[in-house]
Design a protein around this motif. Structure first.
Motif, mmCIF file in Angstrom:
data_model
loop_
_atom_site.group_PDB
_atom_site.id
_atom_site.type_symbol
_atom_site.label_atom_id
_atom_site.label_comp_id
_atom_site.label_asym_id
_atom_site.label_seq_id
_atom_site.Cartn_x
_atom_site.Cartn_y
_atom_site.Cartn_z
ATOM 1 N N ALA A 301 0.812 -1.216 0.000
ATOM 2 C CA ALA A 301 0.000 0.000 0.000
ATOM 3 C C ALA A 301 0.844 1.265 0.000
ATOM 4 O O ALA A 301 0.447 2.287 -0.568
ATOM 5 N N VAL A 302 2.021 1.216 0.624
ATOM 6 C CA VAL A 302 2.808 2.448 0.798
ATOM 7 C C VAL A 302 4.101 2.475 -0.004
ATOM 8 O O VAL A 302 4.758 3.519 -0.077
ATOM 9 N N ALA A 303 4.482 1.346 -0.608
ATOM 10 C CA ALA A 303 5.764 1.287 -1.321
ATOM 11 C C ALA A 303 5.901 2.352 -2.408
ATOM 12 O O ALA A 303 6.963 2.987 -2.501
ATOM 13 N N PRO A 304 4.891 2.602 -3.252
ATOM 14 C CA PRO A 304 5.084 3.616 -4.297
ATOM 15 C C PRO A 304 5.432 4.988 -3.733
ATOM 16 O O PRO A 304 6.347 5.650 -4.240
ATOM 17 N N MET A 305 4.745 5.439 -2.690
ATOM 18 C CA MET A 305 5.018 6.778 -2.159
ATOM 19 C C MET A 305 6.325 6.833 -1.378
ATOM 20 O O MET A 305 6.974 7.874 -1.293
ATOM 21 N N ALA A 306 6.744 5.709 -0.815
ATOM 22 C CA ALA A 306 7.975 5.693 -0.021
ATOM 23 C C ALA A 306 9.228 5.503 -0.871
ATOM 24 O O ALA A 306 10.333 5.872 -0.445
ATOM 25 N N LEU A 307 9.059 4.964 -2.093
ATOM 26 C CA LEU A 307 10.242 4.563 -2.864
ATOM 27 C C LEU A 307 10.349 5.179 -4.253
ATOM 28 O O LEU A 307 11.417 5.106 -4.870
ATOM 29 N N ARG A 308 9.302 5.778 -4.776
ATOM 30 C CA ARG A 308 9.355 6.236 -6.178
ATOM 31 C C ARG A 308 10.442 7.271 -6.418
ATOM 32 O O ARG A 308 11.017 7.322 -7.499
ATOM 33 N N HIS A 309 10.764 8.094 -5.424
ATOM 34 C CA HIS A 309 11.794 9.115 -5.635
ATOM 35 C C HIS A 309 13.193 8.607 -5.315
ATOM 36 O O HIS A 309 14.157 9.370 -5.373
ATOM 37 N N ARG A 310 13.302 7.322 -5.003
ATOM 38 C CA ARG A 310 14.616 6.734 -4.720
ATOM 39 C C ARG A 310 15.080 5.817 -5.861
ATOM 40 O O ARG A 310 16.095 5.141 -5.736
ATOM 41 N N LEU A 311 14.319 5.799 -6.950
ATOM 42 C CA LEU A 311 14.671 4.952 -8.078
ATOM 43 C C LEU A 311 15.860 5.513 -8.843
ATOM 44 O O LEU A 311 15.985 6.733 -8.990
ATOM 45 N N ARG A 312 16.687 4.637 -9.328
ATOM 46 C CA ARG A 312 17.704 5.054 -10.283
ATOM 47 C C ARG A 312 17.046 5.186 -11.651
ATOM 48 O O ARG A 312 16.178 4.395 -12.018
ATOM 49 N N ARG A 313 17.464 6.183 -12.389
ATOM 50 C CA ARG A 313 16.853 6.410 -13.693
ATOM 51 C C ARG A 313 17.167 5.278 -14.657
ATOM 52 O O ARG A 313 18.295 4.791 -14.715
ATOM 53 N N ASP A 314 16.134 4.885 -15.400
ATOM 54 C CA ASP A 314 16.303 3.854 -16.423
ATOM 55 C C ASP A 314 15.808 4.425 -17.755
ATOM 56 O O ASP A 314 14.604 4.522 -17.988
ATOM 57 N N PRO A 315 16.726 4.856 -18.619
ATOM 58 C CA PRO A 315 16.315 5.482 -19.884
ATOM 59 C C PRO A 315 15.538 4.538 -20.796
ATOM 60 O O PRO A 315 14.873 4.981 -21.729
ATOM 61 N N LEU A 316 15.614 3.241 -20.552
ATOM 62 C CA LEU A 316 14.916 2.270 -21.385
ATOM 63 C C LEU A 316 13.518 1.951 -20.860
ATOM 64 O O LEU A 316 12.770 1.215 -21.501
ATOM 65 N N ASP A 317 13.186 2.491 -19.684
ATOM 66 C CA ASP A 317 11.873 2.219 -19.071
ATOM 67 C C ASP A 317 11.072 3.510 -19.063
ATOM 68 O O ASP A 317 11.396 4.450 -18.338
ATOM 69 N N GLU A 318 10.041 3.577 -19.898
ATOM 70 C CA GLU A 318 9.248 4.792 -20.007
ATOM 71 C C GLU A 318 8.099 4.842 -19.013
ATOM 72 O O GLU A 318 7.352 5.825 -18.974
ATOM 73 N N ALA A 319 7.921 3.806 -18.227
ATOM 74 C CA ALA A 319 6.831 3.796 -17.244
ATOM 75 C C ALA A 319 7.103 4.825 -16.155
ATOM 76 O O ALA A 319 8.246 5.148 -15.849
ATOM 77 N N GLY A 320 6.044 5.369 -15.572
ATOM 78 C CA GLY A 320 6.200 6.307 -14.467
ATOM 79 C C GLY A 320 6.833 5.629 -13.272
ATOM 80 O O GLY A 320 6.818 4.398 -13.146
ATOM 81 N N SER A 321 7.415 6.439 -12.373
ATOM 82 C CA SER A 321 8.123 5.869 -11.228
ATOM 83 C C SER A 321 7.203 5.048 -10.333
ATOM 84 O O SER A 321 7.592 4.003 -9.819
ATOM 85 N N GLY A 322 5.971 5.525 -10.132
ATOM 86 C CA GLY A 322 5.031 4.771 -9.305
ATOM 87 C C GLY A 322 4.691 3.431 -9.916
ATOM 88 O O GLY A 322 4.609 2.412 -9.227
ATOM 89 N N ALA A 323 4.525 3.403 -11.252
ATOM 90 C CA ALA A 323 4.226 2.148 -11.948
ATOM 91 C C ALA A 323 5.412 1.192 -11.865
ATOM 92 O O ALA A 323 5.233 -0.026 -11.720
ATOM 93 N N ARG A 324 6.621 1.732 -11.955
ATOM 94 C CA ARG A 324 7.815 0.888 -11.840
ATOM 95 C C ARG A 324 7.902 0.253 -10.464
ATOM 96 O O ARG A 324 8.202 -0.941 -10.327
#
Length: 341
Positions: A301-324
């Motif tokens: 329930a909380v993983a997207p809001m707690a982790l989306r801004h800690r993702l390393r950028r993936d230029p090959l993945d066009e999905a939004g950070s929350g979806a990733r």
């Protein structure tokens, strides 16, 4: 002064409201960063939540809202134990604020001539035990960002001028909002926010009509509108208070800790702040749900809001950070747990 829009009357924006509630339950989560369109209720939500929360008890006249006279800084010269109830502070930090306005100003002349620590408290003192709200946080000047990083790390504001030093507590929930099209946030400050979310304007007619109806009703007859939503606001307040009371008793099995670590490894999160934030947030969510133990569904329930801004950028993945994050959560949780030794 007009009373804030009721928290429960905000249409949609469920993730933003959830994040605000969780930081109210456990401020140690580390604040909320909200990126999105203008006019989507970002500032409305933080003011509405603060108005919904129970008042805090503070020493009368204390510039840092201290709960006891022992906590009042000596420079404040407070000589009373009398307490008063005040609303949970919400302080705006404007983009053009000077350093002295943010941290406070020391009267050097009076200090040198009279030997007194004459200090005018700044915005950080006023925000203690409340919320510090920064609109367009991604446009904040670098030297102010550096100050906020220091205070966020220590929970204390230190002002040093000409060999004189002033200190006071500065513990607050930092809420920042901004438009990503106007520039990115410095990574050091981004990492200090516990939760991050993206908001957007509703794209269906029914929702937009409901937003218009409620805002119009609030502006035309504020008193009646507030009375209409008072019961639902009170229910949320009671749930927050109850969650706070059981938070320290929430149990966390080692398997949940392993899940936190596995998620952050799979996401490529740097450091351990991601795991700690995810754990605190899931614990707060479990308390809000009235459970005495954290389960996998809480992490989901909380993983997207707690982790989306800690993702390393993936230029090959066009999905939004929350979806990733959601995709990786499903991948990790669909893998059988490894038994601990």
């Amino acid at each position: 002064m007009k009373q804030p829009f009721p928290f429960s009357a905000i249409v949609g924006q469920d993730e933003m409201k959830q994040a605000m509630i969780l930081t109210a339950i456990d401020p140690s989560i580390g604040g909320v960063l909200v990126f999105g369109d203008r006019g989507t209720g970002k500032s409305t939500a933080v003011r509405a939540l603060a108005a919904l929360l129970p008042p805090i008890t503070a020493i009368k006249g204390c510039p840092t809202n201290s709960e006891t006279s022992a906590d009042c800084p000596d420079w404040a010269a407070i000589d009373t134990d009398k307490t008063v109830e005040i609303p949970t502070p919400v302080v705006d930090l404007p983009l053009g604020a000077t350093e002295d306005r943010v941290v406070g100003a020391l009267d050097i002349e009076k200090a040198l001539t009279q030997g007194e620590k004459a200090f005018e408290a700044g915005l950080l003192a006023r925000a203690n035990r409340g919320y510090l709200y920064i609109d367009e946080v991604n446009l904040l000047e670098d030297h102010i960002v550096d100050l906020l990083l220091d205070v966020a790390q220590t929970g204390e504001n230190v002002v040093e001028r000409e060999g004189l030093s002033i200190r006071h507590a500065a513990r607050f929930v930092l809420v920042g909002s901004g438009n990503p099209e106007e520039g990115e946030l410095r990574p050091q400050l981004l990492d200090r926010f516990g939760l991050s979310l993206d908001v957007s304007s509703p794209n269906d007619v029914e929702t937009r009509v409901e937003v218009i109806k409620r805002r119009d009703a609030y502006e035309r007859n504020t008193t009646t509108f507030l009375e209409t939503w008072a019961v639902k606001d009170a229910e949320i307040r009671d749930e927050i208070i109850k969650a706070r009371s059981i938070l320290a008793k929430i149990k966390t099995d080692d398997a949940i800790l392993a899940d936190c670590a596995a998620l952050c490894i799979a996401l490529g999160s740097d450091g351990l702040r991601g795991e700690l934030t995810l754990l605190r947030t899931a614990r707060a969510w479990a308390a809000y749900q009235g459970r005495n133990k954290v389960i996998r569904e809480d992490l989901q329930a909380v993983a997207p809001m707690a982790l989306r801004h800690r993702l390393r950028r993936d230029p090959l993945d066009e999905a939004g950070s929350g979806a990733r994050v959601a995709r990786i959560v499903n991948q990790v949780f669909n893998t059988p747990r490894v038994a601990s030794a």
